[in-house]
Design a protein around this motif. Structure first.
Motif, PDB file in Angstrom:
ATOM      1  N   TYR A  83       0.503  -1.204   0.174  1.00 58.65           N
ATOM      2  CA  TYR A  83       0.068   0.354   0.247  1.00 58.65           C
ATOM      3  C   TYR A  83       0.885   1.276  -0.181  1.00 58.65           C
ATOM      4  CZ  TYR A  83      -2.845   3.595   1.444  1.00 58.65           C
ATOM      5  OH  TYR A  83      -4.271   4.284   1.864  1.00 58.65           O
ATOM      6  N   THR A  84       0.241   2.273  -0.836  1.00 64.61           N
ATOM      7  CA  THR A  84       1.006   3.444  -0.519  1.00 64.61           C
ATOM      8  C   THR A  84       0.248   4.985  -0.533  1.00 64.61           C
ATOM      9  OG1 THR A  84       2.485   2.749  -2.410  1.00 64.61           O
ATOM     10  CG2 THR A  84       3.069   4.880  -2.294  1.00 64.61           C
ATOM     11  N   GLN A  85       0.468   5.517   0.442  1.00 64.06           N
ATOM     12  CA  GLN A  85       0.445   7.117   0.343  1.00 64.06           C
ATOM     13  C   GLN A  85       1.249   8.193   0.522  1.00 64.06           C
ATOM     14  OE1 GLN A  85      -3.203   6.749   3.373  1.00 64.06           O
ATOM     15  NE2 GLN A  85      -3.109   9.435   3.098  1.00 64.06           N
ATOM     16  N   GLU A  86       2.154   8.734  -0.737  1.00 63.13           N
ATOM     17  CA  GLU A  86       3.216   9.214  -0.369  1.00 63.13           C
ATOM     18  C   GLU A  86       2.415  10.996   0.039  1.00 63.13           C
ATOM     19  OE1 GLU A  86       4.669   9.200  -4.719  1.00 63.13           O
ATOM     20  OE2 GLU A  86       6.696   7.419  -4.169  1.00 63.13           O
ATOM     21  N   PRO A  87       2.953  11.425   0.458  1.00 66.79           N
ATOM     22  CA  PRO A  87       4.636  11.187   0.288  1.00 66.79           C
ATOM     23  C   PRO A  87       5.018  11.053   1.903  1.00 66.79           C
ATOM     24  CG  PRO A  87       4.446  13.732   1.258  1.00 66.79           C
ATOM     25  CD  PRO A  87       2.688  12.562   1.025  1.00 66.79           C
ATOM     26  N   ASN A  88       4.396   9.916   2.848  1.00 71.40           N
ATOM     27  CA  ASN A  88       4.959   9.634   3.749  1.00 71.40           C
ATOM     28  C   ASN A  88       4.805   8.244   4.453  1.00 71.40           C
ATOM     29  OD1 ASN A  88       2.671  10.465   4.992  1.00 71.40           O
ATOM     30  ND2 ASN A  88       3.348  12.110   5.865  1.00 71.40           N
ATOM     31  N   PHE A  89       3.354   7.277   3.772  1.00 73.50           N
ATOM     32  CA  PHE A  89       2.908   6.278   4.447  1.00 73.50           C
ATOM     33  C   PHE A  89       3.385   4.961   3.804  1.00 73.50           C
ATOM     34  CE2 PHE A  89      -0.404   3.463   5.490  1.00 73.50           C
ATOM     35  CZ  PHE A  89      -0.078   2.876   6.767  1.00 73.50           C
ATOM     36  N   TRP A  90       3.344   3.908   3.766  1.00 79.53           N
ATOM     37  CA  TRP A  90       3.616   2.899   3.204  1.00 79.53           C
ATOM     38  C   TRP A  90       3.517   1.283   4.109  1.00 79.53           C
ATOM     39  CZ3 TRP A  90       6.900   7.059   2.720  1.00 79.53           C
ATOM     40  CH2 TRP A  90       6.852   7.541   1.394  1.00 79.53           C
ATOM     41  N   VAL A  91       2.573   0.498   3.279  1.00 82.41           N
ATOM     42  CA  VAL A  91       3.396  -0.761   3.995  1.00 82.41           C
ATOM     43  C   VAL A  91       3.602  -1.535   2.975  1.00 82.41           C
ATOM     44  CG1 VAL A  91       0.839  -2.519   4.803  1.00 82.41           C
ATOM     45  CG2 VAL A  91       0.709  -0.346   4.673  1.00 82.41           C
ATOM     46  N   ILE A  92       4.813  -2.191   4.002  1.00 83.31           N
ATOM     47  CA  ILE A  92       5.532  -3.286   3.109  1.00 83.31           C
ATOM     48  C   ILE A  92       4.434  -4.445   3.600  1.00 83.31           C
ATOM     49  CG2 ILE A  92       8.067  -4.604   2.929  1.00 83.31           C
ATOM     50  CD1 ILE A  92       7.214  -2.035   2.163  1.00 83.31           C
ATOM     51  N   ARG A  93       5.019  -5.345   2.816  1.00 81.45           N
ATOM     52  CA  ARG A  93       4.426  -6.610   2.692  1.00 81.45           C
ATOM     53  C   ARG A  93       5.356  -8.006   2.982  1.00 81.45           C
ATOM     54  NH1 ARG A  93      -1.019  -6.949   1.431  1.00 81.45           N
ATOM     55  NH2 ARG A  93      -1.520  -6.450   3.564  1.00 81.45           N
ATOM     56  N   LYS A  94       5.306  -9.029   3.964  1.00 82.01           N
ATOM     57  CA  LYS A  94       6.121 -10.544   4.052  1.00 82.01           C
ATOM     58  C   LYS A  94       5.477 -10.955   3.702  1.00 82.01           C
ATOM     59  CE  LYS A  94       9.630 -12.857   6.203  1.00 82.01           C
ATOM     60  NZ  LYS A  94      10.464 -13.083   8.117  1.00 82.01           N
ATOM     61  N   GLN A  95       6.052 -11.869   2.709  1.00 82.49           N
ATOM     62  CA  GLN A  95       4.455 -12.912   2.666  1.00 82.49           C
ATOM     63  C   GLN A  95       5.310 -14.368   1.666  1.00 82.49           C
ATOM     64  OE1 GLN A  95       2.347 -11.484  -0.525  1.00 82.49           O
ATOM     65  NE2 GLN A  95       4.078 -11.524  -2.572  1.00 82.49           N
ATOM     66  N   PHE A  96       5.029 -15.390   2.036  1.00 77.20           N
ATOM     67  CA  PHE A  96       5.942 -16.239   0.122  1.00 77.20           C
ATOM     68  C   PHE A  96       5.429 -17.021  -0.129  1.00 77.20           C
ATOM     69  CE2 PHE A  96       6.948 -20.605   0.242  1.00 77.20           C
ATOM     70  CZ  PHE A  96       8.093 -21.536   0.728  1.00 77.20           C
ATOM     71  N   ARG A  97       5.944 -16.843  -1.279  1.00 76.51           N
ATOM     72  CA  ARG A  97       5.571 -17.235  -2.905  1.00 76.51           C
ATOM     73  C   ARG A  97       5.293 -18.161  -3.116  1.00 76.51           C
ATOM     74  NH1 ARG A  97       2.515 -14.289  -6.471  1.00 76.51           N
ATOM     75  NH2 ARG A  97       3.882 -12.005  -5.888  1.00 76.51           N
ATOM     76  N   LYS A  98       4.310 -18.978  -3.527  1.00 74.16           N
ATOM     77  CA  LYS A  98       3.928 -20.209  -4.229  1.00 74.16           C
ATOM     78  C   LYS A  98       3.857 -20.652  -5.498  1.00 74.16           C
ATOM     79  CE  LYS A  98       1.279 -22.371  -0.042  1.00 74.16           C
ATOM     80  NZ  LYS A  98       0.002 -22.153   0.858  1.00 74.16           N
ATOM     81  N   SER A  99       3.419 -19.490  -6.140  1.00 74.97           N
ATOM     82  CA  SER A  99       3.290 -19.375  -7.124  1.00 74.97           C
ATOM     83  C   SER A  99       3.279 -17.958  -8.019  1.00 74.97           C
ATOM     84  CB  SER A  99       2.441 -20.203  -7.728  1.00 74.97           C
ATOM     85  OG  SER A  99       0.829 -19.675  -7.088  1.00 74.97           O
ATOM     86  N   PRO A 100       3.401 -17.888  -9.290  1.00 74.47           N
ATOM     87  CA  PRO A 100       3.413 -16.236  -9.705  1.00 74.47           C
ATOM     88  C   PRO A 100       1.234 -15.791  -9.385  1.00 74.47           C
ATOM     89  CG  PRO A 100       4.410 -18.316 -11.117  1.00 74.47           C
ATOM     90  CD  PRO A 100       3.617 -18.945 -10.522  1.00 74.47           C
ATOM     91  N   ASN A 101       0.926 -16.766  -8.936  1.00 77.76           N
ATOM     92  CA  ASN A 101      -0.325 -16.304  -9.282  1.00 77.76           C
ATOM     93  C   ASN A 101      -0.802 -16.422  -7.504  1.00 77.76           C
ATOM     94  OD1 ASN A 101      -0.783 -15.398 -11.594  1.00 77.76           O
ATOM     95  ND2 ASN A 101      -1.188 -17.024 -11.901  1.00 77.76           N
ATOM     96  N   GLU A 102       0.036 -17.105  -6.150  1.00 84.19           N
ATOM     97  CA  GLU A 102      -0.340 -17.434  -4.993  1.00 84.19           C
ATOM     98  C   GLU A 102       0.467 -17.024  -3.993  1.00 84.19           C
ATOM     99  OE1 GLU A 102      -1.730 -20.964  -2.443  1.00 84.19           O
ATOM    100  OE2 GLU A 102      -0.936 -21.632  -4.839  1.00 84.19           O
ATOM    101  N   ALA A 103       0.337 -16.773  -3.216  1.00 81.78           N
ATOM    102  CA  ALA A 103       1.092 -16.221  -1.629  1.00 81.78           C
ATOM    103  C   ALA A 103       0.443 -15.662  -0.742  1.00 81.78           C
ATOM    104  CB  ALA A 103       1.863 -14.416  -2.368  1.00 81.78           C
ATOM    105  N   ASP A 104       1.135 -15.894   0.342  1.00 79.51           N
ATOM    106  CA  ASP A 104       0.488 -15.908   2.232  1.00 79.51           C
ATOM    107  C   ASP A 104       1.338 -15.426   2.006  1.00 79.51           C
ATOM    108  OD1 ASP A 104      -0.986 -18.593   1.215  1.00 79.51           O
ATOM    109  OD2 ASP A 104       0.372 -20.152   1.706  1.00 79.51           O
ATOM    110  N   ALA A 105       0.432 -14.460   2.714  1.00 78.59           N
ATOM    111  CA  ALA A 105       1.069 -13.619   3.583  1.00 78.59           C
ATOM    112  C   ALA A 105       1.404 -13.193   5.001  1.00 78.59           C
ATOM    113  CB  ALA A 105      -0.216 -12.139   4.205  1.00 78.59           C
ATOM    114  N   LEU A 106       2.674 -13.247   5.684  1.00 79.60           N
ATOM    115  CA  LEU A 106       3.386 -13.511   7.297  1.00 79.60           C
ATOM    116  C   LEU A 106       3.495 -12.231   7.742  1.00 79.60           C
ATOM    117  CD1 LEU A 106       6.458 -15.368   5.546  1.00 79.60           C
ATOM    118  CD2 LEU A 106       4.735 -16.251   5.960  1.00 79.60           C
TER     119      LEU A 106
END
Length: 216
Positions: A83-106
């Protein structure tokens, strides 16, 4: 070595921001300087590869979506800008990629201004709220259990000792609430006078509830 749990840690690097600035196209690079970053992630692997691949570096600079496209080709732990809301807010997500279209949020991480935080785990938030609620209920039930009183002259009544938080250990005079058997009403509300058996049952129920709360 800093043993502070990551979800209680705040990190920032004003020097880095002063040198490079902070924008959506370099916010992941800023995040990678923090203790929240996983050095074994796919992001780090691509970063190491790009050091010896000039064409890769050019693609990263020209195409803001190039990194995410490359990450989708891999499997494992990765970091993305969720997520981005410039100029001073971002959300960084750590996730485990299983396939090009599937990832589990950590985990999720917040960047507010220069500060980086780890989002609390939902289970920890709920557990904390439930614990606070249980302690408050236990305190209330202990107070209620001590209120019923009886004397031959007053009959059944309730005595409430009100503690003033501004007076510390000093308490204000207790409030005596008589039952209507001597014609007293409180706030124009009639209270039914319990029999001795009802009073005993009420005390037993209160004791049982307090015991259950103590087991939590």
């Amino acid at each position: 070595m800093n043993n502070t749990p990551l979800d209680e840690l705040q990190w920032k690097s004003p020097e880095w921001i002063q040198t490079f600035g902070l924008r959506t196209d370099n916010v992941l690079e800023y995040f990678s300087q923090s203790p929240f970053f996983d050095r074994s992630s796919n992001n780090q692997v691509l970063k190491m590869q790009s050091q010896f691949n000039e064409q890769f570096q050019i693609q990263l600079q020209q195409n803001p979506h190039f990194l995410q496209q490359e990450l989708k080709k891999m499997k494992g732990v990765e970091f993305i800008v969720a997520y981005t809301q410039e100029p001073n807010f971002w959300v960084i997500r750590k996730q485990f990629r299983k396939s090009p279209n599937e990832a589990d949020a950590l985990n999720d991480y917040y960047i507010i201004g220069a500060n980086v935080y780890m989002a609390p785990v939902l289970n920890d938030v709920i557990s904390s709220r439930l614990l606070s609620t249980t302690l408050a209920l236990r305190k209330a039930m202990n107070t209620l259990h001590q209120m019923p009183k009886f004397s031959p002259t007053e009959g059944h009544y309730y005595h409430y000792q009100d503690t003033d938080p501004y007076l510390g250990d000093k308490s204000r005079p207790g409030t005596i609430i008589n039952t209507p058997n001597i014609g007293t009403t409180v706030s124009n509300t009639n209270l039914n006078t319990p029999s001795d058996k009802e009073a005993a049952d009420r005390n037993t129920n209160s004791s049982t509830l307090i015991s259950l709360l103590n087991m939590l």
